[in-house]
Design a protein around this motif. Structure first.
Motif, PDB file in Angstrom:
ATOM      1  N   UNK A 228       0.839  -1.201   0.000  1.00 18.24           N
ATOM      2  CA  UNK A 228       0.000   0.000   0.000  1.00 18.24           C
ATOM      3  C   UNK A 228       0.874   1.251   0.000  1.00 18.24           C
ATOM      4  N   UNK A 229       1.956   1.228   0.775  1.00 20.36           N
ATOM      5  CA  UNK A 229       2.842   2.394   0.852  1.00 20.36           C
ATOM      6  C   UNK A 229       3.462   2.726  -0.498  1.00 20.36           C
ATOM      7  N   UNK A 230       3.631   1.723  -1.361  1.00 19.28           N
ATOM      8  CA  UNK A 230       4.289   1.946  -2.652  1.00 19.28           C
ATOM      9  C   UNK A 230       3.348   2.480  -3.725  1.00 19.28           C
ATOM     10  N   UNK A 283       1.139   2.375   6.711  1.00 19.04           N
ATOM     11  CA  UNK A 283       1.729   2.578   5.390  1.00 19.04           C
ATOM     12  C   UNK A 283       2.459   3.922   5.327  1.00 19.04           C
ATOM     13  N   UNK A 284       1.887   4.944   5.947  1.00 20.72           N
ATOM     14  CA  UNK A 284       2.534   6.259   5.959  1.00 20.72           C
ATOM     15  C   UNK A 284       3.857   6.195   6.720  1.00 20.72           C
ATOM     16  N   UNK A 288       7.588   6.798   5.178  1.00 21.49           N
ATOM     17  CA  UNK A 288       8.482   7.810   5.744  1.00 21.49           C
ATOM     18  C   UNK A 288       9.829   7.214   6.131  1.00 21.49           C
ATOM     19  N   UNK A 289       9.813   5.935   6.515  1.00 22.15           N
ATOM     20  CA  UNK A 289      11.047   5.297   6.962  1.00 22.15           C
ATOM     21  C   UNK A 289      11.848   4.689   5.820  1.00 22.15           C
ATOM     22  N   UNK A 290      11.261   4.637   4.619  1.00 13.96           N
ATOM     23  CA  UNK A 290      11.919   3.997   3.486  1.00 13.96           C
ATOM     24  C   UNK A 290      12.430   5.048   2.516  1.00 13.96           C
ATOM     25  N   UNK A 291      13.583   4.816   1.907  1.00 11.77           N
ATOM     26  CA  UNK A 291      14.076   5.760   0.902  1.00 11.77           C
ATOM     27  C   UNK A 291      13.160   5.772  -0.320  1.00 11.77           C
ATOM     28  N   UNK A 294      11.925   3.753  -7.161  1.00  9.80           N
ATOM     29  CA  UNK A 294      11.128   3.677  -8.366  1.00  9.80           C
ATOM     30  C   UNK A 294       9.788   2.986  -8.150  1.00  9.80           C
ATOM     31  N   UNK A 295       9.609   2.344  -6.989  1.00  9.25           N
ATOM     32  CA  UNK A 295       8.342   1.676  -6.729  1.00  9.25           C
ATOM     33  C   UNK A 295       7.250   2.671  -6.327  1.00  9.25           C
ATOM     34  N   UNK A 296       7.595   3.953  -6.242  1.00 13.51           N
ATOM     35  CA  UNK A 296       6.684   4.948  -5.714  1.00 13.51           C
ATOM     36  C   UNK A 296       5.752   5.513  -6.780  1.00 13.51           C
ATOM     37  N   UNK A 297       5.503   4.772  -7.826  1.00  6.86           N
ATOM     38  CA  UNK A 297       4.613   5.239  -8.900  1.00  6.86           C
ATOM     39  C   UNK A 297       3.973   4.030  -9.574  1.00  6.86           C
ATOM     40  N   UNK A 298       2.653   4.146  -9.917  1.00  6.66           N
ATOM     41  CA  UNK A 298       1.807   5.323  -9.818  1.00  6.66           C
ATOM     42  C   UNK A 298       1.280   5.478  -8.395  1.00  6.66           C
TER      43      UNK A 298
END
Length: 298
Positions: A228-230, A283-284, A288-291, A294-298
Motif C-alpha cells: 500500500x505504501x508503494x 503505510x505512511x 516515511x522510513x523507506x528511501x 522507483x516503486x513509488x509510482x503510480x
C-alpha cells in the motif's frame, strides 16, 4: 457445439455471475474507484467467480464444464471471444495486454479441486494459492499499470493470506464437500482429525490449529503495508481495501476465539474501517522510513 457445451452455456448466467463477483470482491473502497477501473476489475472477478462456480456448483460433468472454459479462453486469446462473459473480459485483456497465464492458473486451481482433497503441508497449500489466489492480485496490479517485480511479490503474500483466511472461515463447508485445506502435518501435530471438522463447535485442538494458521496468514498479510505504501491514487485505494479486509477478517476470527464451526466469522463495517485506518497509518510510517525509489509510482 456439443450437448455438454450447450448445457454449460445455459447454466452460465452473466448477470448472476457478475452480481456475485461484486458482492464477494467489492468492499466499500472499491466502489469509490473510477467507473472504468471498476469495470475492468469486475471483468476479472467475474471470470474468477465463473470458474469457481463451474468447478464447485455445476450440476453436470464439472470436468467438461472446465474444458468449456478452456475453449472459451482459446477463443478469447485468438481474438474471437464467444460467450458474453468472455466478450466482457476481452476488453480488459486487450486494454492492458494481459497474458493468458493468470487465467489458466485460476482454471488449473479448479481442475485440482476436482480430485485433490487436502494438502500435506503448508508449502503444498502455498503452491495451491499460486494458482487459486495470487493470479487475481497480479491482474489487479496490471489493471492499475502498477505491476513491478517487488509489488507482485508483496501481492502474492497478501493474496495467499486472503486464501488461507477464506479456508479458515470455510472449514466446515469445505469439509462437507470432502476438502480439507488445513495442512495434514499441522493437523497431526495439533491432534485434529476429520471428526473434529464435522463437530458442531470447534474443539480446543482445532481452535489451536486455526490460531496457528491465522498467525501465519497475518504475518503474510502484513506485507500489504509495504505494498500500500508503494502505491498512489486508485491503485492504493483498491489494494488497501483488500488488505484491510483481510486484516479485519483475521481480527474477527481472533475475537471469536477461533470458533470456525459454529458460525462463519466475518468482519463488520466498524472493524473493517478501523483496520483500514490503521493500515494507512502504518503505510505512511513505512513510506516515511523507506528511501524514495522507483516503486513509488503510480
Amino acid at each position: 457445439m456439443s450437448e455438454g457445451a450447450g448445457a454449460v452455456e445455459r447454466h452460465v448466467k452473466l448477470d448472476q455471475v457478475m452480481a456475485q463477483a461484486s458482492a464477494e470482491n467489492f468492499p466499500v473502497a472499491l466502489r469509490l474507484l473510477p467507473k472504468e477501473a471498476q469495470g475492468h476489475l469486475r471483468a476479472i472477478y467475474g471470470y474468477a467467480r465463473l470458474v469457481d462456480d463451474l468447478g464447485d456448483e455445476y450440476p453436470g460433468d464439472r470436468h467438461a464444464a472446465l474444458d468449456w472454459v478452456q475453449t472459451q479462453l482459446d477463443a478469447l486469446f485468438a481474438g474471437s471471444p464467444r460467450h458474453e462473459a468472455f466478450a466482457a473480459l476481452a476488453a480488459t485483456v486487450t486494454r492492458f495486454d494481459l497474458s493468458r497465464e493468470p487465467f489458466d492458473q485460476l482454471l488449473a486451481a479448479n481442475r485440482l479441486d476436482q480430485h485433490k482433497t487436502g494438502c500435506a503441508d503448508f508449502d503444498e497449500l502455498m503452491h495451491y494459492c499460486t494458482l487459486s489466489a495470487n493470479p487475481v492480485g497480479r491482474l489487479v496490479l496490471e489493471v492499475f499499470e502498477a505491476a513491478t517485480l517487488q509489488r507482485l511479490a508483496l501481492s502474492d503474500q497478501v493474496c495467499s493470506a486472503l486464501q488461507v483466511l477464506e479456508h479458515l472461515q470455510d472449514v466446515a463447508e469445505d469439509a462437507s464437500r470432502g476438502r480439507v485445506y488445513l495442512p495434514a502435518d499441522d493437523m497431526a501435530r495439533f491432534g485434529v482429525d476429520a471428526a473434529d471438522l464435522a463437530a458442531p463447535t470447534a474443539s480446543p485442538a482445532l481452535r489451536g490449529l486455526v490460531a496457528y494458521q491465522a498467525a501465519r496468514a497475518k504475518a503474510m498479510m502484513q506485507q500489504g503495508i509495504a505494498l500500500v505504501a508503494s502505491l498512489r491514487g486508485p491503485a492504493r485505494l483498491a489494494v488497501s481495501g483488500f488488505v484491510a479486509g483481510g486484516l479485519a477478517g483475521l481480527d474477527a476470527l481472533e475475537a471469536s476465539r477461533f470458533e470456525v464451526l459454529g458460525a462463519t466469522r466475518k468482519a463488520g463495517t466498524f472493524r473493517l474501517l478501523s483496520c483500514l485506518a490503521r493500515l494507512h497509518v502504518a503505510a505512511a510510517r513505512h513510506k516515511a522510513a523507506s528511501p524514495r525509489n522507483s516503486e513509488d509510482s503510480p
